[in-house]
Design a protein around this motif. Structure first.
Motif, PDB file in Angstrom:
ATOM      1  N   THR A   3      15.297  23.041  11.207  1.00 42.19           N
ATOM      2  CA  THR A   3      15.627  24.061  12.126  1.00 42.19           C
ATOM      3  C   THR A   3      14.677  25.288  12.114  1.00 42.19           C
ATOM      4  OG1 THR A   3      17.945  23.728  12.677  1.00 42.19           O
ATOM      5  CG2 THR A   3      16.999  25.666  12.925  1.00 42.19           C
ATOM      6  N   LYS A   4      14.698  25.872  10.171  1.00 45.71           N
ATOM      7  CA  LYS A   4      14.021  26.553  10.473  1.00 45.71           C
ATOM      8  C   LYS A   4      12.110  26.145  10.129  1.00 45.71           C
ATOM      9  CE  LYS A   4      14.928  30.054   6.357  1.00 45.71           C
ATOM     10  NZ  LYS A   4      15.264  30.993   6.534  1.00 45.71           N
ATOM     11  N   GLU A   5      12.323  24.695  10.346  1.00 46.87           N
ATOM     12  CA  GLU A   5      10.369  24.545  10.598  1.00 46.87           C
ATOM     13  C   GLU A   5      10.144  24.546  11.724  1.00 46.87           C
ATOM     14  OE1 GLU A   5       9.927  21.079   8.350  1.00 46.87           O
ATOM     15  OE2 GLU A   5      10.315  21.836   6.261  1.00 46.87           O
ATOM     16  N   PHE A   6      11.553  24.693  12.385  1.00 49.09           N
ATOM     17  CA  PHE A   6      11.164  24.026  13.928  1.00 49.09           C
ATOM     18  C   PHE A   6      10.430  25.682  14.618  1.00 49.09           C
ATOM     19  CE2 PHE A   6      13.343  23.816  18.568  1.00 49.09           C
ATOM     20  CZ  PHE A   6      12.307  23.386  19.229  1.00 49.09           C
ATOM     21  N   CYS A   7      11.432  26.361  13.974  1.00 47.04           N
ATOM     22  CA  CYS A   7      11.766  27.869  15.215  1.00 47.04           C
ATOM     23  C   CYS A   7      10.317  28.388  14.442  1.00 47.04           C
ATOM     24  CB  CYS A   7      12.646  28.379  14.380  1.00 47.04           C
ATOM     25  SG  CYS A   7      14.689  28.067  15.239  1.00 47.04           S
ATOM     26  N   ALA A   8      10.243  28.380  13.241  1.00 44.15           N
ATOM     27  CA  ALA A   8       8.851  28.246  12.882  1.00 44.15           C
ATOM     28  C   ALA A   8       7.339  28.526  13.341  1.00 44.15           C
ATOM     29  CB  ALA A   8       9.165  28.320  11.035  1.00 44.15           C
ATOM     30  N   SER A   9       7.808  27.112  13.678  1.00 47.62           N
ATOM     31  CA  SER A   9       6.421  26.028  14.550  1.00 47.62           C
ATOM     32  C   SER A   9       6.228  27.119  15.925  1.00 47.62           C
ATOM     33  CB  SER A   9       6.476  25.045  14.887  1.00 47.62           C
ATOM     34  OG  SER A   9       7.555  24.831  15.024  1.00 47.62           O
ATOM     35  N   ILE A  10       7.475  27.318  16.114  1.00 43.43           N
ATOM     36  CA  ILE A  10       7.179  28.475  17.725  1.00 43.43           C
ATOM     37  C   ILE A  10       6.512  29.971  17.232  1.00 43.43           C
ATOM     38  CG2 ILE A  10       8.354  29.035  19.904  1.00 43.43           C
ATOM     39  CD1 ILE A  10       9.799  27.039  19.421  1.00 43.43           C
ATOM     40  N   PRO A  11       5.635  30.288  17.812  1.00 45.27           N
ATOM     41  CA  PRO A  11       4.767  31.539  17.484  1.00 45.27           C
ATOM     42  C   PRO A  11       5.311  32.360  17.829  1.00 45.27           C
ATOM     43  CG  PRO A  11       2.933  29.829  18.446  1.00 45.27           C
ATOM     44  CD  PRO A  11       4.655  28.872  18.759  1.00 45.27           C
ATOM     45  N   GLY A  12       5.535  33.547  17.067  1.00 46.04           N
ATOM     46  CA  GLY A  12       6.598  34.526  17.644  1.00 46.04           C
ATOM     47  C   GLY A  12       8.464  34.267  17.257  1.00 46.04           C
ATOM     48  N   HIS A  13       8.747  32.813  17.147  1.00 46.76           N
ATOM     49  CA  HIS A  13      10.197  32.929  17.004  1.00 46.76           C
ATOM     50  C   HIS A  13      10.403  32.476  15.284  1.00 46.76           C
ATOM     51  CE1 HIS A  13       9.567  32.235  20.634  1.00 46.76           C
ATOM     52  NE2 HIS A  13      10.371  31.686  21.098  1.00 46.76           N
ATOM     53  N   ARG A  14      12.026  32.633  15.345  1.00 47.04           N
ATOM     54  CA  ARG A  14      12.429  32.584  13.959  1.00 47.04           C
ATOM     55  C   ARG A  14      14.046  32.013  14.099  1.00 47.04           C
ATOM     56  NH1 ARG A  14      14.179  39.197  12.353  1.00 47.04           N
ATOM     57  NH2 ARG A  14      16.666  38.867  13.851  1.00 47.04           N
ATOM     58  N   MET A  15      14.446  31.477  13.072  1.00 48.85           N
ATOM     59  CA  MET A  15      15.718  31.169  12.899  1.00 48.85           C
ATOM     60  C   MET A  15      16.273  31.793  13.488  1.00 48.85           C
ATOM     61  SD  MET A  15      17.785  28.641  10.453  1.00 48.85           S
ATOM     62  CE  MET A  15      18.873  27.457  10.242  1.00 48.85           C
ATOM     63  N   ALA A  16      17.628  31.930  14.342  1.00 48.93           N
ATOM     64  CA  ALA A  16      18.332  32.786  14.886  1.00 48.93           C
ATOM     65  C   ALA A  16      19.338  33.237  13.946  1.00 48.93           C
ATOM     66  CB  ALA A  16      19.030  32.389  15.778  1.00 48.93           C
ATOM     67  N   MET A  17      19.335  34.741  13.846  1.00 48.68           N
ATOM     68  CA  MET A  17      19.841  35.867  12.844  1.00 48.68           C
ATOM     69  C   MET A  17      21.027  36.519  13.390  1.00 48.68           C
ATOM     70  SD  MET A  17      18.159  36.959   9.334  1.00 48.68           S
ATOM     71  CE  MET A  17      16.518  37.110  10.267  1.00 48.68           C
ATOM     72  N   THR A  18      22.198  36.557  14.017  1.00 49.92           N
ATOM     73  CA  THR A  18      22.719  37.190  15.049  1.00 49.92           C
ATOM     74  C   THR A  18      23.688  37.953  14.669  1.00 49.92           C
ATOM     75  OG1 THR A  18      24.652  35.011  14.376  1.00 49.92           O
ATOM     76  CG2 THR A  18      23.045  35.165  16.708  1.00 49.92           C
ATOM     77  N   LYS A  19      22.799  39.247  13.856  1.00 53.04           N
ATOM     78  CA  LYS A  19      23.910  40.001  13.293  1.00 53.04           C
ATOM     79  C   LYS A  19      24.742  41.472  14.164  1.00 53.04           C
ATOM     80  CE  LYS A  19      20.231  40.589   9.784  1.00 53.04           C
ATOM     81  NZ  LYS A  19      19.044  42.154   9.751  1.00 53.04           N
ATOM     82  N   LYS A  20      24.450  41.282  15.427  1.00 47.79           N
ATOM     83  CA  LYS A  20      25.393  42.161  16.379  1.00 47.79           C
ATOM     84  C   LYS A  20      25.802  41.506  17.252  1.00 47.79           C
ATOM     85  CE  LYS A  20      21.050  45.208  16.364  1.00 47.79           C
ATOM     86  NZ  LYS A  20      21.324  46.975  15.845  1.00 47.79           N
ATOM     87  N   LYS A  21      26.994  42.100  17.243  1.00 49.04           N
ATOM     88  CA  LYS A  21      27.945  41.821  18.053  1.00 49.04           C
ATOM     89  C   LYS A  21      27.572  41.313  19.525  1.00 49.04           C
ATOM     90  CE  LYS A  21      31.432  45.207  17.226  1.00 49.04           C
ATOM     91  NZ  LYS A  21      31.778  47.193  16.876  1.00 49.04           N
ATOM     92  N   THR A  22      26.735  42.109  20.303  1.00 47.43           N
ATOM     93  CA  THR A  22      26.235  41.335  22.008  1.00 47.43           C
ATOM     94  C   THR A  22      25.228  40.402  21.175  1.00 47.43           C
ATOM     95  OG1 THR A  22      24.033  42.987  21.125  1.00 47.43           O
ATOM     96  CG2 THR A  22      25.010  43.839  22.988  1.00 47.43           C
ATOM     97  N   GLN A  23      24.760  39.653  20.118  1.00 52.29           N
ATOM     98  CA  GLN A  23      23.658  38.662  19.535  1.00 52.29           C
ATOM     99  C   GLN A  23      25.401  38.002  19.575  1.00 52.29           C
ATOM    100  OE1 GLN A  23      22.177  40.165  16.130  1.00 52.29           O
ATOM    101  NE2 GLN A  23      20.128  39.854  18.167  1.00 52.29           N
TER     102      GLN A  23
END
Length: 131
Positions: A24-44
């Motif tokens: 998953t980390k590799e997949f997300c990093a392979s898409i320009p501008g993307h990262r694996m999700a960090m859902t730190k906020k209530k809205t997230q």
């Protein structure tokens, strides 16, 4: 696959094929501008709950890991307990020695990296403070 700008203002991709945590980390990093999700906020967390519901309750990887002292931290080093997410979603550490977390049943549960879950990636399409 779900790929949309979600209510938190982020471009969110929820894959439809299970992967390991490292894949998953590799997949997300392979898409320009993307990262694996960090859902730190209530809205997230609300976005994450909605995505999980739309994916039929599937388990979803997020970039939440255990620190050297066993406390959950986000992939950028932010302690989980210092984020809004800790107020609305509990991080269960049931398995003791396991190292990463996935979102299931509206909370974070620890697992080994080789378990298969759906990948969740984020990108910031605009210059906003959610990133």
């Amino acid at each position: 696959m779900i790929y949309e700008i979600t209510s938190d203002g982020l471009l969110t991709l929820l894959g439809n094929q299970n992967m390991t945590f490292d894949e998953t980390k590799e997949f997300c990093a392979s898409i320009p501008g993307h990262r694996m999700a960090m859902t730190k906020k209530k809205t997230q967390i609300e976005v994450l709950k909605d995505l999980q519901k739309r994916a039929g309750g599937a388990e979803i990887w997020v970039d939440l890991v255990k620190s050297d002292v066993g406390l959950p931290i986000w992939g950028d080093g932010t302690p989980y307990n210092d984020t809004e997410a800790s107020q609305v979603a509990k991080a269960f550490d049931e398995e003791g020695v396991l190292t990463v977390f996935r979102f299931v049943n509206q909370h974070f549960h620890d697992r080994i990296k080789s378990i298969l879950c759906l990948p969740l990636c984020q990108a910031n399409p605009l210059d906003n403070d959610e990133w």
